[in-house]
Structures are given as C-alpha cells and as structure tokens.
Scaffold this active site. Structure first.
Site, mmCIF file in Angstrom:
data_model
loop_
_atom_site.group_PDB
_atom_site.id
_atom_site.type_symbol
_atom_site.label_atom_id
_atom_site.label_comp_id
_atom_site.label_asym_id
_atom_site.label_seq_id
_atom_site.Cartn_x
_atom_site.Cartn_y
_atom_site.Cartn_z
ATOM 1 N N ASP A 16 2.527 5.203 -7.107
ATOM 2 C CA ASP A 16 3.801 5.096 -6.401
ATOM 3 C C ASP A 16 4.998 4.927 -7.314
ATOM 4 O O ASP A 16 6.138 5.000 -6.860
ATOM 5 C CB ASP A 16 3.755 3.896 -5.436
ATOM 6 C CG ASP A 16 2.815 4.164 -4.296
ATOM 7 O OD1 ASP A 16 2.863 5.277 -3.768
ATOM 8 O OD2 ASP A 16 2.034 3.263 -3.946
ATOM 9 N N HIS B 187 0.873 -1.183 0.000
ATOM 10 C CA HIS B 187 0.000 0.000 0.000
ATOM 11 C C HIS B 187 0.911 1.233 0.000
ATOM 12 O O HIS B 187 1.625 1.466 -0.972
ATOM 13 C CB HIS B 187 -0.911 -0.101 1.231
ATOM 14 C CG HIS B 187 -2.049 0.863 1.299
ATOM 15 N ND1 HIS B 187 -2.446 1.643 0.251
ATOM 16 C CD2 HIS B 187 -2.900 1.174 2.319
ATOM 17 C CE1 HIS B 187 -3.473 2.397 0.616
ATOM 18 N NE2 HIS B 187 -3.770 2.136 1.870
ATOM 19 N N HIS C 266 -2.865 -2.501 -9.618
ATOM 20 C CA HIS C 266 -3.773 -1.861 -8.672
ATOM 21 C C HIS C 266 -5.049 -2.689 -8.591
ATOM 22 O O HIS C 266 -5.483 -3.249 -9.596
ATOM 23 C CB HIS C 266 -4.101 -0.436 -9.144
ATOM 24 C CG HIS C 266 -4.628 0.426 -8.049
ATOM 25 N ND1 HIS C 266 -5.940 0.414 -7.678
ATOM 26 C CD2 HIS C 266 -3.996 1.296 -7.231
ATOM 27 C CE1 HIS C 266 -6.098 1.252 -6.671
ATOM 28 N NE2 HIS C 266 -4.938 1.795 -6.378
#
Ligand code: ACO
Length: 428
Positions: free
Chosen positions: A362, A267, A306
């Site tokens: 990210d 995460h 994702h």
C-alpha cells in the site's frame, strides 16, 4: 520417535505423543490432555491467529522472511511481467494457466457478465451524494444476493462457477458506478471491445466522446496492480470470506463481508491512509519529525509493516517500478518525494529495522492511483476488484475441503462466575 511431539503435562506427570505433519500439530490432538477426567481438555490461545493455520490451501504461497509471493507456484514478478489480470484470475481459480482457447472463452464469459441489473443501478442511486465508494461497493455486492437467489445452492459446482464469473465481471461495474455516483456523473455502460481494465477505465472516465480509448500505459499499469492484489492467502478479508462462507451463506453475502474487512485502515484502507499521512506531513523537511512522532508511539507509519512479510514486500518493489511508468504519462505525484524520504529514513532507523518494518503493497499504490486521477476514497475499492478473484478461489476451495466445517473459534471465559439475579429494586 520421528515426526511427533512429546508433551509432558506437569500437572499430572502424564506424557503424550502428538503427530507432527506439514510443520503443524493438530489443535484437536491437545484435547486429550486433561488435568482431571471432567476437564474439557487443553486448548491453545491464539488471539488474531498469529500462529494458527486454519486451512490447507494450494492457492498462494508466501515466505515472509524471504519476501516470496507465488500464485499456484508462479512467482509474482513473472506474472506481473508476462500475465494479465484475467489470466491470473483464471490461474488462481483453476490451478493452471489457461491455454489460448481457454483464456479466450474465459475472457468472453467475463465480458458477458459485466452489465448490472437496472434495479441495482437504482439501489445505488439511493446513496448520499458523498457516500464513501467502499460503503457503496460492499452494500451493492451484498444486494446482488437478492438478484441471484440461485447462488444459495453453494453445493453445486456449476452454480458456484456462474456466481464466480458474475462477481469477477460485475465488481468493476459496481466500482465505476460508485465512483460516478460520488462525483455526480451519469453511469457509463460497459464496452465489450475493451480489455478488463480498459473497460473499467472507460466506465470510470468516459465523457462525451463516442468511443473511449484507454491510455495503453495506464491500462497496463492498472492490470499489473490488479495482478499484484489478486490473492494473499489467509489475510483478514479472506479469513472473513471463508468464515462467512463456512455458514453456507451465498457468495455475494460472503464477499460483502470480505469487502467490509478490507475497508479497515489496517488492511485495504491502508493505501488511502498513506495518502492522508503524506499530505499531513506536507514536505520532505517534516519527515524526521513525523518519524520521531511515530517512534514515540503517536500513530503508525501507514504502508509499513506486515503480519507476514518481515522483509521487503515483493509487491511493493514491482509497484515502485510501475509508478515510474505511470508518472511518465501523468506527471510525477508531488507526494512521491515525501514517500521516498520516509522510506529512506525508516529503512535506516533502528526502530523500524529491529521490528522488520518495510514498505508494504500500500505504500506506493496510492501514489499511482492518485496520479491516474482516482480520488482517495476509491483506493480500497481498487483493491477489492482484483481481490475478488482470490476471495472466490479461497471460498470455492473451502467448500470443497472435507476438513472444513462452520468456523467457530473457542474462547477463554474471564467474566463473572455464576451468580443469582438481583431484583431491580434491590440493586444499588
Ligand atoms: N509504524 C510504526 N510501528 C509499527 C508499524 C507501523 N506501520 N507496524 C508495526 N509497528 C510496531 C508496533 O508498534 C509493534 O511495536 P512494539 O513491539 O514496540 O509494540 C511492532 O511493530 C509489531 O507490530 P504489531 O502491531 O504487533 O504487528 P502486526 O503483525 O499485528 O501488524 C500491521 C501488522 C497491522 C500491518 C501493522 O504493521 C500496521 O498497522 N501497519 C500499518 C497499516 C498498514 O500499512 N496496513 C496494510 C497492511 S498490508 C495489507 O493489508 C494489504
């Protein structure tokens, strides 16, 4: 019959009509489906909540197939271009963009709450010199619960508002203190003349100068990154926030739990993991071998994939543009070429294409943070600061939702059947 689902239970031959509303059926409607009168009733099995809506929410909309992200209906790219983090936080919390007077009042309110109680400073000093800043961050947020016992009154809307302002204002101060602690520098008190992100940079990087002046490009880049991270509907940490908050724990305890959920490498810890991965790959020439390893099941391509987005994460697109602006100031991060080559190969490779694995938020954010001078272990903390707005908006929405109760999933018991206790002396 329109808007119903007819279910035939082949165990009994009985038929049931279950209403369909908003694209869902109510799991509790299945409970009437029983094989025998003493049967508990049908449940659904959904580990990791892959197809279960746990709430009705009006905060964030995501269409994962089309790569759409909207806060309160406003597309993320428009907010990233025109808004500021504090304005976006007000939008997320209140449902509407503030007018000038409202935004001024909100900004002033946040500025007034940036200081930390001196005992909190002492609390933070107790951590090891090399403690991970995310560990310091989540513990310190939890410790604020002891400073503000009034926060327990979660049914009072005014009290909730006060804690929301306190938390949004104090998380950058906690993050900056955690950073300064980890590098052995004295803490810097907030500067009320500066913007939210300008002051954050001041608390992080001020040295002996009388007045810290943030670089406007870096200040804006950080603000854009904060906008992009402000909310993301029912992700792992937000579910934790709602789940803990549903027990009526105070928001500091709930937010500490949400931050703990964000800490994990799948995460909010992913941006840190991306940089470790890029360093390990070492050079563009090693990228094909690394991709082959991942395809062979040895590790994952961090920053890719994702649960919801099955196309390019819209935040990753904006971050890529922001990276170019930052690198113009800081110089190019040498790991960027490895990241670009990874993306190029992965986007053409059947393994990643067939699984719809694209760069997520990210993949590039860590490169920017590193170029701006942040150590790797600060990356998840930089995610937690803006996500605080989302966590609190979701927590407040949950508390006002008459459908909600304490969160308590069911299980399918697969353990031993009833058996009698065996005295220790007669055990094998
Ligand atoms: N690299 C390689 N293969 C992957 C990756 C990846 N990053 N992500 C998923 N896969 C593969 C899985 O091995 C699986 O393959 P299989 O069908 O052959 O078994 C398939 O794609 C589906 O993967 P799941 O694990 O079922 O997908 P899930 O929705 O559970 O996971 C997650 C989503 C956790 C984000 C995953 O893609 C991942 O681990 N990514 C890397 C970590 C990361 O970047 N996390 C940040 C997420 S964004 C955020 O939190 C802000």
């Amino acid at each position: 019959m329109a808007d119903t689902l007819t279910i035939t239970d082949n165990r009994t031959g009985k038929q049931y009509d279950v209403p369909i509303a908003e694209g869902t059926i109510r799991a509790m409607d299945l409970r009437q489906i029983k094989a025998s009168p003493d049967d508990f009733g049908l449940m659904t099995y959904d580990p990791a909540f892959q197809n279960t809506a746990s709430c009705r929410s009006s905060i964030t909309f995501i269409d994962g197939d089309k790569g759409i992200l909207e806060y309160r209906g406003y597309p993320i790219d428009q907010l990233a271009e025109h808004s500021t983090y504090l304005e976006t936080a007000a939008l997320i919390l209140n449902g509407e963009l503030p007018n000038t007077a409202e935004l001024d009042a909100w900004s002033r309110e946040i500025t007034l709450h940036t200081m930390l109680h001196e005992n909190i400073k002492k609390f933070m000093e107790g951590f090891q010199y090399d403690a991970h800043p995310m560990g310091i961050f989540l513990s310190t947020v939890g410790a604020l619960s002891t400073i503000y016992p009034d926060a327990k009154d979660i049914t009072n809307a005014e009290t909730r508002r006060l804690q929301i302002s306190r938390l949004i204002a104090k998380v950058p101060s906690i993050a900056a203190y955690a950073f300064r602690h980890s590098i052995g520098r004295p803490y810097v008190y907030p500067d009320n003349d500066l913007s939210f992100t300008g002051n954050f940079l001041n608390m992080l990087f001020k040295m002996t100068e009388l007045k810290y002046r943030p670089h406007p490009v870096l200040e804006r880049a950080l603000d854009v990154l904060f906008i992009l991270h402000a909310d993301h509907e029912q992700n792992c940490s937000t579910s934790a926030m709602r789940s803990i908050g549903s027990s009526q724990a105070d928001p500091y305890a709930s937010l500490a739990g949400a931050a703990a959920a964000l800490y994990g490498p799948l995460h909010g810890g992913a941006n840190e993991a991306v940089l470790h991965m890029l360093k390990e790959i070492g050079s563009v020439a090693n990228v094909p071998a690394f991709i082959a390893r991942v395809k062979g099941g040895d590790g994952r391509l961090m920053g890719f994939g994702h649960r919801v987005y099955k196309s390019y994460d819209p935040r990753a697109r904006i971050i890529k543009q922001t990276a170019d602006l930052v690198f113009d100031v800081t110089g190019r991060n040498p790991l960027t070429d490895i990241a670009l080559e990874l993306e190029r190969i992965a986007l053409e490779d059947e393994y990643f294409v067939s699984r719809k694995l694209y760069p997520n938020v990210d993949f590039y954010s860590g490169l920017i943070y590193q170029a701006m001078g942040f150590p790797l272990d600060m990356f998840p903390v930089l995610f937690a600061i803006p996500r605080t707005a989302g966590w609190l908006a979701q927590w407040d929405e949950m508390l006002r939702d008459a459908d909600q109760k304490i969160a308590r999933p069911r299980q399918i018991y697969i353990g031993a059947a009833r058996r009698d206790y065996v005295p220790r002396a007669t055990r094998g």
